[in-house]
Motif scaffolding. Structure first.
Motif, short mmCIF file in Angstrom:
data_model
loop_
_atom_site.label_atom_id
_atom_site.label_comp_id
_atom_site.label_asym_id
_atom_site.label_seq_id
_atom_site.Cartn_x
_atom_site.Cartn_y
_atom_site.Cartn_z
N HIS A 141 3.68 -3.81 -3.82
CA HIS A 141 3.85 -2.99 -4.78
C HIS A 141 4.20 -1.53 -4.51
O HIS A 141 3.76 -1.09 -3.28
CB HIS A 141 2.29 -2.71 -5.44
N GLY A 142 5.28 -0.95 -4.93
CA GLY A 142 5.69 0.32 -4.71
C GLY A 142 5.19 1.37 -5.75
O GLY A 142 5.22 1.27 -6.84
N ASN A 143 4.97 2.61 -5.04
CA ASN A 143 4.93 3.59 -5.72
C ASN A 143 6.00 4.41 -6.19
O ASN A 143 6.80 4.89 -5.45
CB ASN A 143 3.80 4.61 -5.04
N ARG A 144 6.24 4.50 -7.68
CA ARG A 144 7.32 5.01 -8.00
C ARG A 144 7.72 6.47 -7.82
O ARG A 144 8.73 7.12 -7.75
CB ARG A 144 7.36 4.92 -9.48
N ASN A 145 6.42 7.17 -7.70
CA ASN A 145 6.54 8.38 -7.38
C ASN A 145 6.81 9.02 -5.91
O ASN A 145 7.69 9.88 -5.43
CB ASN A 145 5.26 9.25 -7.90
N SER A 146 5.91 8.43 -5.09
CA SER A 146 5.99 8.59 -3.78
C SER A 146 7.06 7.90 -2.89
O SER A 146 7.26 8.01 -1.75
CB SER A 146 4.67 8.46 -3.06
N HIS A 147 7.34 6.74 -3.41
CA HIS A 147 8.45 5.85 -2.86
C HIS A 147 7.85 4.99 -1.63
O HIS A 147 8.40 5.09 -0.54
CB HIS A 147 9.59 6.10 -2.37
N ILE A 148 6.29 4.76 -1.58
CA ILE A 148 5.72 4.31 -0.73
C ILE A 148 5.24 2.66 -1.11
O ILE A 148 4.94 2.47 -2.20
CB ILE A 148 4.39 4.94 -0.03
N PHE A 149 5.59 1.83 -0.36
CA PHE A 149 4.94 0.33 -0.93
C PHE A 149 3.77 -0.18 0.29
O PHE A 149 3.51 0.12 1.31
CB PHE A 149 6.08 -0.76 -0.69
N HIS A 150 2.93 -1.05 -0.62
CA HIS A 150 1.75 -1.64 0.04
C HIS A 150 1.63 -2.95 -0.09
O HIS A 150 2.28 -3.60 -1.14
CB HIS A 150 0.54 -0.77 -0.79
N GLN A 151 0.70 -3.70 0.78
CA GLN A 151 0.62 -4.95 0.74
C GLN A 151 -0.32 -5.25 0.03
O GLN A 151 -1.21 -4.32 -0.20
CB GLN A 151 0.50 -5.53 2.23
N PRO A 152 -1.04 -6.45 -0.29
CA PRO A 152 -2.08 -6.79 -1.09
C PRO A 152 -3.28 -6.34 -0.74
O PRO A 152 -4.27 -5.98 -1.46
CB PRO A 152 -2.05 -8.33 -1.58
N ALA A 153 -3.55 -6.28 0.47
CA ALA A 153 -4.97 -6.05 1.35
C ALA A 153 -5.24 -4.52 1.20
O ALA A 153 -6.33 -3.81 1.20
CB ALA A 153 -5.01 -6.60 2.46
N CYS A 154 -4.08 -3.42 0.73
CA CYS A 154 -4.35 -2.16 0.78
C CYS A 154 -5.05 -1.50 -0.28
O CYS A 154 -4.95 -2.11 -1.48
CB CYS A 154 -2.85 -1.54 0.82
N ARG A 155 -5.86 -0.61 -0.17
CA ARG A 155 -6.49 0.07 -1.05
C ARG A 155 -5.68 0.78 -2.22
O ARG A 155 -6.34 0.77 -3.33
CB ARG A 155 -7.71 1.04 -0.61
N TYR A 156 -4.54 0.80 -1.95
CA TYR A 156 -3.74 1.55 -2.78
C TYR A 156 -2.88 0.63 -3.74
O TYR A 156 -1.70 1.08 -4.38
CB TYR A 156 -2.59 2.79 -2.17
N PHE A 157 -2.98 -0.58 -3.27
CA PHE A 157 -2.05 -1.65 -3.90
C PHE A 157 -1.94 -1.56 -5.45
O PHE A 157 -0.90 -1.63 -5.99
CB PHE A 157 -2.34 -2.99 -3.41
N ASN A 158 -2.94 -1.50 -5.93
CA ASN A 158 -3.44 -1.24 -7.50
C ASN A 158 -3.37 0.15 -8.09
O ASN A 158 -3.74 0.15 -9.13
CB ASN A 158 -4.28 -2.26 -7.92
N CYS A 159 -2.77 1.05 -7.44
CA CYS A 159 -2.96 2.53 -8.00
C CYS A 159 -1.97 2.35 -9.45
O CYS A 159 -1.24 1.63 -9.53
CB CYS A 159 -2.38 3.49 -7.01
N LYS A 160 -2.39 3.50 -10.02
CA LYS A 160 -1.79 3.57 -11.24
C LYS A 160 -0.08 3.77 -11.37
O LYS A 160 0.61 3.44 -12.23
CB LYS A 160 -2.23 4.70 -12.15
N ASN A 161 0.42 4.31 -10.31
CA ASN A 161 1.85 4.48 -9.88
C ASN A 161 2.62 3.27 -9.18
O ASN A 161 3.72 3.49 -9.08
CB ASN A 161 2.10 5.96 -9.46
N CYS A 162 1.82 2.46 -8.73
CA CYS A 162 2.40 1.27 -7.99
C CYS A 162 2.98 0.17 -8.96
O CYS A 162 2.31 -0.73 -9.25
CB CYS A 162 1.39 0.66 -7.14
N THR A 163 3.85 0.57 -9.77
CA THR A 163 4.68 -0.43 -10.85
C THR A 163 5.68 -1.11 -10.36
O THR A 163 6.37 -1.82 -10.86
CB THR A 163 4.84 0.61 -12.13
N VAL A 164 6.42 -0.74 -9.27
CA VAL A 164 7.47 -1.53 -8.87
C VAL A 164 6.88 -2.56 -7.79
O VAL A 164 6.37 -2.36 -6.81
CB VAL A 164 8.37 -0.46 -7.83
N VAL A 165 7.63 -3.92 -8.16
CA VAL A 165 7.09 -4.98 -7.43
C VAL A 165 8.19 -5.35 -6.72
O VAL A 165 9.48 -5.69 -7.09
CB VAL A 165 6.72 -6.14 -8.50
#
Length: 84
Positions: free
Chosen positions: A40-64
């Motif tokens: 999941h990628g954060n559309r604002n910060s342009h940072i992507f996360h793996q499923p185990a990350c605590r930020y994986f399901n943040c509200k701005n992580c809408t890019v898959v």
């Protein structure tokens, strides 16, 4: 040396081999898991996360992304916490 020490040594070695075989995933399994991961990628910060990350399901992580390379090619950088 006693007669039964060889049998005990063989059992200990066998138990160790069984434990090692079950604890290390094969390289093929690791590559298959990496290939099937979703990021999941954060559309604002342009940072992507793996499923185990605590930020994986943040509200701005809408890019898959279906692969790490796809996220990098889109201009996203890896999370410094989960290090995908």
């Amino acid at each position: 040396m006693k007669k039964y020490s060889t049998s005990i040594l063989a059992l200990v070695l066998l138990a160790g081999a069984i434990m090692l075989a079950g604890s290390f995933p094969s390289r093929l399994a690791c590559e298959a898991q990496a290939a099937s991961s979703v990021y999941h990628g954060n559309r604002n910060s342009h940072i992507f996360h793996q499923p185990a990350c605590r930020y994986f399901n943040c509200k701005n992580c809408t890019v898959v992304f279906s692969s790490r390379e796809q996220a990098l090619n889109a201009g996203f950088r890896p999370c410094k916490i989960c290090k995908p």
